[in-house]
Design a protein around this motif. Structure first.
Motif, PDB file in Angstrom:
ATOM      1  N   GLN A 158       0.825  -1.203   0.000  1.00 16.43           N
ATOM      2  CA  GLN A 158       0.000   0.000   0.000  1.00 16.43           C
ATOM      3  C   GLN A 158       0.863   1.259   0.000  1.00 16.43           C
ATOM      4  N   VAL A 159       1.986   1.211   0.700  1.00 17.21           N
ATOM      5  CA  VAL A 159       2.885   2.365   0.732  1.00 17.21           C
ATOM      6  C   VAL A 159       3.491   2.615  -0.645  1.00 17.21           C
ATOM      7  N   VAL A 160       3.872   1.552  -1.332  1.00 19.26           N
ATOM      8  CA  VAL A 160       4.475   1.700  -2.662  1.00 19.26           C
ATOM      9  C   VAL A 160       3.478   2.314  -3.639  1.00 19.26           C
ATOM     10  N   VAL A 161       2.224   1.903  -3.548  1.00 22.74           N
ATOM     11  CA  VAL A 161       1.207   2.405  -4.470  1.00 22.74           C
ATOM     12  C   VAL A 161       0.854   3.861  -4.178  1.00 22.74           C
ATOM     13  N   ASN A 162       0.800   4.231  -2.909  1.00 21.33           N
ATOM     14  CA  ASN A 162       0.399   5.597  -2.545  1.00 21.33           C
ATOM     15  C   ASN A 162       1.293   6.120  -1.418  1.00 21.33           C
TER      16      ASN A 162
ATOM     17  N   VAL B  10      -3.561   9.098   5.076  1.00 23.89           N
ATOM     18  CA  VAL B  10      -4.688   8.377   5.666  1.00 23.89           C
ATOM     19  C   VAL B  10      -4.151   7.162   6.413  1.00 23.89           C
ATOM     20  N   PRO B  11      -4.456   6.997   7.699  1.00 24.48           N
ATOM     21  CA  PRO B  11      -3.941   5.842   8.448  1.00 24.48           C
ATOM     22  C   PRO B  11      -4.571   4.544   7.968  1.00 24.48           C
ATOM     23  N   MET B  12      -3.746   3.535   7.816  1.00 24.62           N
ATOM     24  CA  MET B  12      -4.211   2.217   7.382  1.00 24.62           C
ATOM     25  C   MET B  12      -4.201   1.279   8.579  1.00 24.62           C
TER      26      MET B  12
ATOM     27  N   SER C 191     -11.103  -3.623  -7.771  1.00 26.14           N
ATOM     28  CA  SER C 191     -11.358  -2.480  -6.898  1.00 26.14           C
ATOM     29  C   SER C 191     -10.086  -1.655  -6.710  1.00 26.14           C
ATOM     30  N   GLY C 192      -8.938  -2.341  -6.602  1.00 26.64           N
ATOM     31  CA  GLY C 192      -7.673  -1.631  -6.455  1.00 26.64           C
ATOM     32  C   GLY C 192      -7.334  -0.819  -7.692  1.00 26.64           C
ATOM     33  N   ILE C 193      -7.541  -1.411  -8.859  1.00 27.81           N
ATOM     34  CA  ILE C 193      -7.278  -0.679 -10.112  1.00 27.81           C
ATOM     35  C   ILE C 193      -8.190   0.537 -10.211  1.00 27.81           C
ATOM     36  N   GLY C 194      -9.449   0.360  -9.803  1.00 26.10           N
ATOM     37  CA  GLY C 194     -10.394   1.467  -9.866  1.00 26.10           C
ATOM     38  C   GLY C 194     -10.098   2.573  -8.877  1.00 26.10           C
ATOM     39  N   SER C 195      -9.365   2.244  -7.808  1.00 29.80           N
ATOM     40  CA  SER C 195      -9.076   3.250  -6.787  1.00 29.80           C
ATOM     41  C   SER C 195      -7.821   4.058  -7.080  1.00 29.80           C
TER      42      SER C 195
ATOM     43  N   GLY D 290     -10.665   4.866   2.680  1.00 29.73           N
ATOM     44  CA  GLY D 290     -11.438   3.730   2.202  1.00 29.73           C
ATOM     45  C   GLY D 290     -10.686   2.442   2.438  1.00 29.73           C
ATOM     46  N   VAL D 291     -11.024   1.444   1.628  1.00 31.87           N
ATOM     47  CA  VAL D 291     -10.404   0.135   1.767  1.00 31.87           C
ATOM     48  C   VAL D 291      -9.024   0.139   1.109  1.00 31.87           C
ATOM     49  N   ALA D 292      -8.041  -0.422   1.785  1.00 31.80           N
ATOM     50  CA  ALA D 292      -6.674  -0.500   1.252  1.00 31.80           C
ATOM     51  C   ALA D 292      -6.562  -1.757   0.383  1.00 31.80           C
ATOM     52  N   PHE D 293      -7.075  -1.658  -0.834  1.00 23.14           N
ATOM     53  CA  PHE D 293      -7.141  -2.829  -1.713  1.00 23.14           C
ATOM     54  C   PHE D 293      -5.757  -3.374  -2.040  1.00 23.14           C
TER      55      PHE D 293
END
Length: 272
Positions: free
Chosen positions: A125-129, A134-136, A194-198, A205-208
């Protein structure tokens, strides 16, 4: 489809899996207690403060890796304090699938496996964003790794699910069985799309991608953690039917049954 139980009894008590579930519940109750002390007006502020303190904030991990390092672990045991749904869903999946993965790996290996999958989920999740503030929180990333391991070890194990299509209740009833690989593949595909769409979103939201990272880590690590462990024979799904009773061990309990005899050397557990 909501899984409710499997038909694969553990051969020994899954102490680590139980401990993980208990710790998650205790941490949730602890957060609720701290939030309630703040009073009605300070509830949201106190909840946000706890999430920022113990959750994984990607931007903080990137800029202050040493200070934020403990949150890689603490975030695995924190859940959305606004209700029981987040915690309840995660613990249901862990209760159904975690005991058999621990049974296959052994308790020590399972404990390391679980933590590594959770850390891999966080890093994904860190690599993607990396700039997100936002706390995960949540055990979903580590549990995704457990699902991948279960699907690798017992792909055709029957899983009882809640029938989501009302007209099919006439044919299959409210509950029916599906092979584990269908449930787990559905979970992966839904998170993937869902991850691609986010991508590109700025809100919470959800950490896909944490789910996907934990799943991939579990799929890769399961063979390493199963090295030297014999494969286990198990019931296999063969057709749509109402749920069958969960078998017991010959000793009258789902625990305590002796492990199956070792298979001849050179055979792959994934060749069943």
């Amino acid at each position: 489809m909501l899984p409710l139980r499997d038909r694969l009894p553990a051969r020994r008590p899954p102490y680590v899996n139980w401990l993980i579930i208990i710790v998650n519940i205790c941490v949730f109750v602890w957060t609720q207690a701290l939030i309630s002390v703040a009073g009605p007006r300070g509830t949201e502020a106190r909840a946000y403060e706890l999430l920022m303190e113990h959750g994984l904030v990607p931007a903080r991990l990137v800029h202050e890796p040493i200070a934020a390092l403990p949150t890689l672990f603490s975030s695995m045991f924190m859940h959305d304090p606004s209700g029981w749904a987040h915690l309840g869903g995660n613990m249901l999946y862990l209760w159904i699938f975690g005991d058999n993965v621990e049974d296959a790996m052994g308790s020590r290996r399972y404990a390391f496996f679980y933590v590594l999958c959770g850390m891999a989920a966080a890093f994904a999740q860190v690599v993607v964003n990396p700039s997100s503030v936002v706390p995960m929180v949540g055990a979903s990333g580590a549990i995704s790794g457990v699902l991948a391991a279960y699907g690798s070890l017992y792909p055709r194990s029957p899983i009882t699910v809640l029938n989501p299509i009302l007209p099919l209740w006439l044919f299959f009833g409210i509950f029916f069985e599906l092979p584990a690989w269908v449930i787990i593949l559905e979970y992966f595909v839904l998170n993937l799309f869902s991850g691609i769409g986010s991508i590109g979103g700025t809100g919470g939201g959800v950490a896909f991608f944490a789910h996907l990272g934990g799943f991939v880590a579990g799929a890769l690590l399961v063979r390493l953690f199963m090295r030297g462990k014999p494969a286990r024979e198990h019931d296999r799904w063969d057709r749509f039917r109402p749920p069958a009773p969960k078998p017991k061990s010959p000793y009258g309990s789902p625990y305590g049954a002796p492990p199956p005899p070792r298979r001849p050397q050179g055979r792959d557990p994934w060749g069943w």
